[in-house]
Structures are given as structure tokens and as C-alpha cells.
Motif scaffolding. Structure first.
Motif, PDB file in Angstrom:
ATOM      1  N   ARG A  49       0.864  -1.188   0.000  1.00 48.76           N
ATOM      2  CA  ARG A  49       0.000   0.000   0.000  1.00 48.76           C
ATOM      3  C   ARG A  49       0.891   1.225   0.000  1.00 48.76           C
ATOM      4  NH1 ARG A  49      -3.869  -2.806   4.413  1.00 48.76           N
ATOM      5  NH2 ARG A  49      -5.495  -3.568   3.011  1.00 48.76           N
ATOM      6  N   ALA A  50       0.489   2.223  -0.761  1.00 47.45           N
ATOM      7  CA  ALA A  50       1.337   3.407  -0.888  1.00 47.45           C
ATOM      8  C   ALA A  50       0.522   4.622  -1.302  1.00 47.45           C
ATOM      9  CB  ALA A  50       2.443   3.154  -1.915  1.00 47.45           C
ATOM     10  N   LEU A  51       1.119   5.781  -1.091  1.00 50.82           N
ATOM     11  CA  LEU A  51       0.548   7.059  -1.530  1.00 50.82           C
ATOM     12  C   LEU A  51       1.571   7.749  -2.415  1.00 50.82           C
ATOM     13  CD1 LEU A  51      -1.125   8.826   1.549  1.00 50.82           C
ATOM     14  CD2 LEU A  51      -2.129   8.596  -0.724  1.00 50.82           C
ATOM     15  N   VAL A  52       1.125   8.283  -3.535  1.00 49.32           N
ATOM     16  CA  VAL A  52       2.017   9.059  -4.388  1.00 49.32           C
ATOM     17  C   VAL A  52       2.256  10.421  -3.746  1.00 49.32           C
ATOM     18  CG1 VAL A  52       2.278  10.183  -6.638  1.00 49.32           C
ATOM     19  CG2 VAL A  52       1.232   7.908  -6.485  1.00 49.32           C
ATOM     20  N   ILE A  53       3.514  10.794  -3.598  1.00 46.19           N
ATOM     21  CA  ILE A  53       3.888  12.136  -3.156  1.00 46.19           C
ATOM     22  C   ILE A  53       4.157  12.951  -4.417  1.00 46.19           C
ATOM     23  CG2 ILE A  53       5.629  13.508  -1.930  1.00 46.19           C
ATOM     24  CD1 ILE A  53       6.037  11.109  -0.063  1.00 46.19           C
ATOM     25  N   ALA A  54       3.470  14.069  -4.580  1.00 44.17           N
ATOM     26  CA  ALA A  54       3.534  14.823  -5.837  1.00 44.17           C
ATOM     27  C   ALA A  54       4.794  15.672  -5.951  1.00 44.17           C
ATOM     28  CB  ALA A  54       2.292  15.677  -5.997  1.00 44.17           C
ATOM     29  N   PHE A  55       5.928  15.087  -5.633  1.00 42.67           N
ATOM     30  CA  PHE A  55       7.209  15.752  -5.852  1.00 42.67           C
ATOM     31  C   PHE A  55       7.551  15.706  -7.338  1.00 42.67           C
ATOM     32  CE2 PHE A  55      11.742  14.733  -6.637  1.00 42.67           C
ATOM     33  CZ  PHE A  55      12.270  15.998  -6.392  1.00 42.67           C
ATOM     34  N   ASN A  56       7.891  16.857  -7.915  1.00 44.27           N
ATOM     35  CA  ASN A  56       8.273  16.953  -9.329  1.00 44.27           C
ATOM     36  C   ASN A  56       7.202  16.338 -10.218  1.00 44.27           C
ATOM     37  OD1 ASN A  56      10.141  17.825 -11.300  1.00 44.27           O
ATOM     38  ND2 ASN A  56      11.085  15.803 -11.428  1.00 44.27           N
ATOM     39  N   TYR A  57       5.962  16.535  -9.855  1.00 41.91           N
ATOM     40  CA  TYR A  57       4.869  15.804 -10.501  1.00 41.91           C
ATOM     41  C   TYR A  57       4.046  16.653 -11.476  1.00 41.91           C
ATOM     42  CZ  TYR A  57       0.940  12.504 -10.829  1.00 41.91           C
ATOM     43  OH  TYR A  57      -0.023  11.629 -11.284  1.00 41.91           O
ATOM     44  N   ARG A  58       3.665  17.839 -11.049  1.00 42.88           N
ATOM     45  CA  ARG A  58       2.777  18.636 -11.899  1.00 42.88           C
ATOM     46  C   ARG A  58       3.469  19.067 -13.192  1.00 42.88           C
ATOM     47  NH1 ARG A  58      -0.669  23.367  -9.211  1.00 42.88           N
ATOM     48  NH2 ARG A  58      -1.582  21.486  -8.278  1.00 42.88           N
ATOM     49  N   GLN A  59       4.635  19.629 -13.076  1.00 44.05           N
ATOM     50  CA  GLN A  59       5.448  20.021 -14.236  1.00 44.05           C
ATOM     51  C   GLN A  59       6.857  19.445 -14.033  1.00 44.05           C
ATOM     52  OE1 GLN A  59       4.858  24.342 -14.019  1.00 44.05           O
ATOM     53  NE2 GLN A  59       3.494  24.206 -15.783  1.00 44.05           N
ATOM     54  N   PRO A  60       7.039  18.178 -14.348  1.00 48.90           N
ATOM     55  CA  PRO A  60       8.298  17.494 -14.038  1.00 48.90           C
ATOM     56  C   PRO A  60       9.528  18.173 -14.639  1.00 48.90           C
ATOM     57  CG  PRO A  60       6.610  15.927 -14.733  1.00 48.90           C
ATOM     58  CD  PRO A  60       6.074  17.289 -15.033  1.00 48.90           C
ATOM     59  N   VAL A  61      10.559  18.306 -13.830  1.00 44.84           N
ATOM     60  CA  VAL A  61      11.854  18.802 -14.275  1.00 44.84           C
ATOM     61  C   VAL A  61      12.748  17.590 -14.488  1.00 44.84           C
ATOM     62  CG1 VAL A  61      13.875  20.178 -13.667  1.00 44.84           C
ATOM     63  CG2 VAL A  61      11.582  20.979 -13.028  1.00 44.84           C
ATOM     64  N   ARG A  62      13.241  17.407 -15.685  1.00 46.93           N
ATOM     65  CA  ARG A  62      14.068  16.246 -15.989  1.00 46.93           C
ATOM     66  C   ARG A  62      15.324  16.247 -15.116  1.00 46.93           C
ATOM     67  NH1 ARG A  62      10.597  13.433 -19.656  1.00 46.93           N
ATOM     68  NH2 ARG A  62       9.188  15.099 -20.290  1.00 46.93           N
ATOM     69  N   GLY A  63      15.631  15.103 -14.578  1.00 45.51           N
ATOM     70  CA  GLY A  63      16.820  14.961 -13.762  1.00 45.51           C
ATOM     71  C   GLY A  63      16.637  15.287 -12.292  1.00 45.51           C
ATOM     72  N   ARG A  64      15.451  15.750 -11.909  1.00 46.36           N
ATOM     73  CA  ARG A  64      15.226  16.087 -10.503  1.00 46.36           C
ATOM     74  C   ARG A  64      14.781  14.880  -9.691  1.00 46.36           C
ATOM     75  NH1 ARG A  64      13.057  21.824  -9.579  1.00 46.36           N
ATOM     76  NH2 ARG A  64      15.239  22.084 -10.233  1.00 46.36           N
ATOM     77  N   GLY A  65      14.094  13.965 -10.338  1.00 42.99           N
ATOM     78  CA  GLY A  65      13.685  12.763  -9.620  1.00 42.99           C
ATOM     79  C   GLY A  65      12.268  12.349  -9.915  1.00 42.99           C
ATOM     80  N   ALA A  66      12.011  11.061  -9.752  1.00 43.10           N
ATOM     81  CA  ALA A  66      10.700  10.498 -10.051  1.00 43.10           C
ATOM     82  C   ALA A  66      10.416   9.336  -9.106  1.00 43.10           C
ATOM     83  CB  ALA A  66      10.661  10.020 -11.505  1.00 43.10           C
ATOM     84  N   GLY A  67       9.134   9.069  -8.913  1.00 41.23           N
ATOM     85  CA  GLY A  67       8.741   7.918  -8.100  1.00 41.23           C
ATOM     86  C   GLY A  67       9.013   8.090  -6.624  1.00 41.23           C
ATOM     87  N   ILE A  68       8.531   9.181  -6.051  1.00 34.94           N
ATOM     88  CA  ILE A  68       8.669   9.410  -4.615  1.00 34.94           C
ATOM     89  C   ILE A  68       7.317   9.129  -3.960  1.00 34.94           C
ATOM     90  CG2 ILE A  68       9.205  11.078  -2.801  1.00 34.94           C
ATOM     91  CD1 ILE A  68      11.611  10.253  -4.476  1.00 34.94           C
ATOM     92  N   PHE A  69       7.310   8.166  -3.042  1.00 40.06           N
ATOM     93  CA  PHE A  69       6.056   7.709  -2.442  1.00 40.06           C
ATOM     94  C   PHE A  69       6.153   7.673  -0.910  1.00 40.06           C
ATOM     95  CE2 PHE A  69       6.785   4.861  -6.284  1.00 40.06           C
ATOM     96  CZ  PHE A  69       6.091   5.675  -7.165  1.00 40.06           C
ATOM     97  N   LEU A  70       4.997   7.588  -0.284  1.00 42.37           N
ATOM     98  CA  LEU A  70       4.886   7.203   1.123  1.00 42.37           C
ATOM     99  C   LEU A  70       4.411   5.759   1.081  1.00 42.37           C
ATOM    100  CD1 LEU A  70       4.767   7.778   4.192  1.00 42.37           C
ATOM    101  CD2 LEU A  70       2.412   8.582   3.855  1.00 42.37           C
TER     102      LEU A  70
END
Length: 251
Positions: free
Chosen positions: A182-203
Motif C-alpha cells: 500500500r502506498a501514496l504518491v507524493i507529488a514531488f516533481n509531478y505537476r510540471q516534471p523537471v528532468r533529472g530532478r527525480g521520479a517515483g517518490i512515495f509514502l
């Protein structure tokens, strides 16, 4: 101890000085008032001390002692009739690389990004806990999180993996049945993603140790959080440290 108590202590120390108390009383006054002020601040619920809580009535805080820490505390807070109250708390784990300012984080550093973020949806290999109303997606064999900087689907759930998203640059969610039960998506770099900043950050649920940049909690706590979150309450998560430039209260 509230501001009124601090004022009374200050007045009492001032009276001692006026009555001819020795000069050392000045140091005593400073120590007493300083201690009282710290106690007063510590007694105020964390959301009141934050620069921003997202504007909603639900907030999750993930606080670490410092940027080099890999453990800390997750608490979840509910605002009712204008007053914040803690609804729950659990021990937390952070990235094996510690924590880093979210606005300048670099992908692949195993750091947990600090900042204030939305919580768009939940997901998991298991069913949503009873009472869950947040959108929840079940993980299948072809469920992926695209982390390929060259892909149009960068930092997005995809099913199946699109041709422009390399599997070696992405995460097949079913490969982590324990953490992503079970997990929650954390909207880090999510709305307007910046390449190279990171992806797939969850609780998500704890694994064997520190994470690759996510925040994790025990399975029971994760289930309680998912059942508690209400989209209408505009929930957010704030991630930060106890003090310093990445202090949670700055976000």
C-alpha cells in the motif's frame, strides 16, 4: 507554557533586578525566559508553526533530525473547527542518502526531497484499506512508474510500459510487493516534471531498511493513513528536518 507564562517569568525576573538582585540574575533571567520560550514553542502543534500547510484540513508531516538522517517520525494531522489535532504518529524511514532540498534535488542520489507536496492517489499490490475514499490503483504485472528522463511519461504511472520509456530506467511496481503493498504518491516533481530532478517518490510500507528516496512507515500505519485521507480535505505532506535550511516549518 504559552506566551502569557513567558511574560510573567520575564516580569518576575525584572522585579528581582529592580530590587537590587545581583548582576548574575541577568543571566538567570535570560536562561529562564529562553527555556520557557522553547517550552512554549514545543507545546504548539506542529502545523501552527509551519509557513504553509497547503490550505486544506489534513496534513502529514515527515520530520527527520537532520539532512543526514535516515529515520524520523511521520505524523498525520486533522484540522477541525480551525484547530489542528494530531490523528496519529509512526516511526519513519527516509532515503539512504538522507534528505535534500526538493527544489534542487538530483535524481539517483537516494535522497528524500524536502518540501510541501500534494497526494494525488494511492496504489498497492493489496486492496485499499476499508474506508479508503482516495483514488486507489491496484498494481498489476504490467504496472510501472516511468523514471526515464527521455520519456513523455517521465514521473508517471504507466500501464503498460510505453515504447519511449526504457525498463532499465523505470520501476516495475510489482517487483516490490512488500513496500508497495500500500502506498501514496507524493507529488514531488509531478505537476510540471523537471528532468533529472527525480521520479517515483512515495509514502509506502517499510522494507528492510532505508529507502531509495521515499518515506516509509510500518504497514499498520500506512493502512491507517490511507483510510484517513480525504480528497475533499485537500491533504498534503510536508517533509523536512527539525531545524536548519530544510526545517519542516519553513515549508
Amino acid at each position: 507554557m504559552r506566551a502569557g507564562a513567558v511574560a510573567l517569568l520575564s516580569a518576575a525576573c525584572t522585579a528581582l533586578l529592580a530590587a537590587g538582585a545581583p548582576a548574575s540574575a541577568t543571566a538567570a533571567r535570560t536562561a529562564v525566559v529562553g527555556t520557557a520560550a522553547r517550552t512554549a514553542v514545543a507545546g504548539v502543534p506542529l502545523p501552527y508553526r509551519m509557513a504553509d500547510t497547503g490550505g486544506g484540513d489534513q496534513l502529514i508531516t515527515a520530520r527527520a533530525p537532520g539532512t543526514g538522517a535516515t529515520t524520523g517520525t511521520v505524523s498525520w494531522w486533522q484540522r477541525h473547527h480551525g484547530r489542528w489535532r494530531r490523528a496519529g504518529s509512526a516511526p519513519a524511514r527516509f532515503g539512504s542518502g538522507g534528505l535534500a532540498e526538493g527544489r534542487t534535488r538530483v535524481q539517483g542520489t537516494s535522497t528524500t526531497p524536502t518540501g510541501l507536496y500534494g497526494l494525488p492517489f494511492g496504489f498497492g499490490t493489496g486492496p485499499a484499506p476499508a474506508g479508503t475514499v482516495l483514488p486507489y490503483r491496484r498494481i498489476g504485472a504490467d504496472s510501472w512508474w516511468c523514471q526515464d528522463n527521455a520519456s513523455a511519461s517521465y514521473n508517471r504511472w504507466v500501464r503498460p510500459l510505453p515504447p519511449d520509456c526504457a525498463a532499465r530506467e523505470s520501476e516495475r511496481l510489482a517487483d516490490y510487493p512488500e513496500q508497495y503493498a500500500r502506498a501514496l504518491v507524493i507529488a514531488f516533481n509531478y505537476r510540471q516534471p523537471v528532468r533529472g530532478r527525480g521520479a517515483g517518490i512515495f509514502l509506502h510500507v517499510n522494507g528492510e531498511g532505508a529507502t531509495a528516496g521515499c518515506v516509509s512507515v510500518p504497514a499498520g500505519a500506512m493502512a491507517r493513513i490511507l483510510a484517513w485521507v480525504r480528497p475533499a480535505a485537500r491533504p498534503h505532506i510536508a517533509i523536512g528536518t527539525a531545524d536548519g535550511p530544510t526545517a519542516l516549518t519553513r515549508y
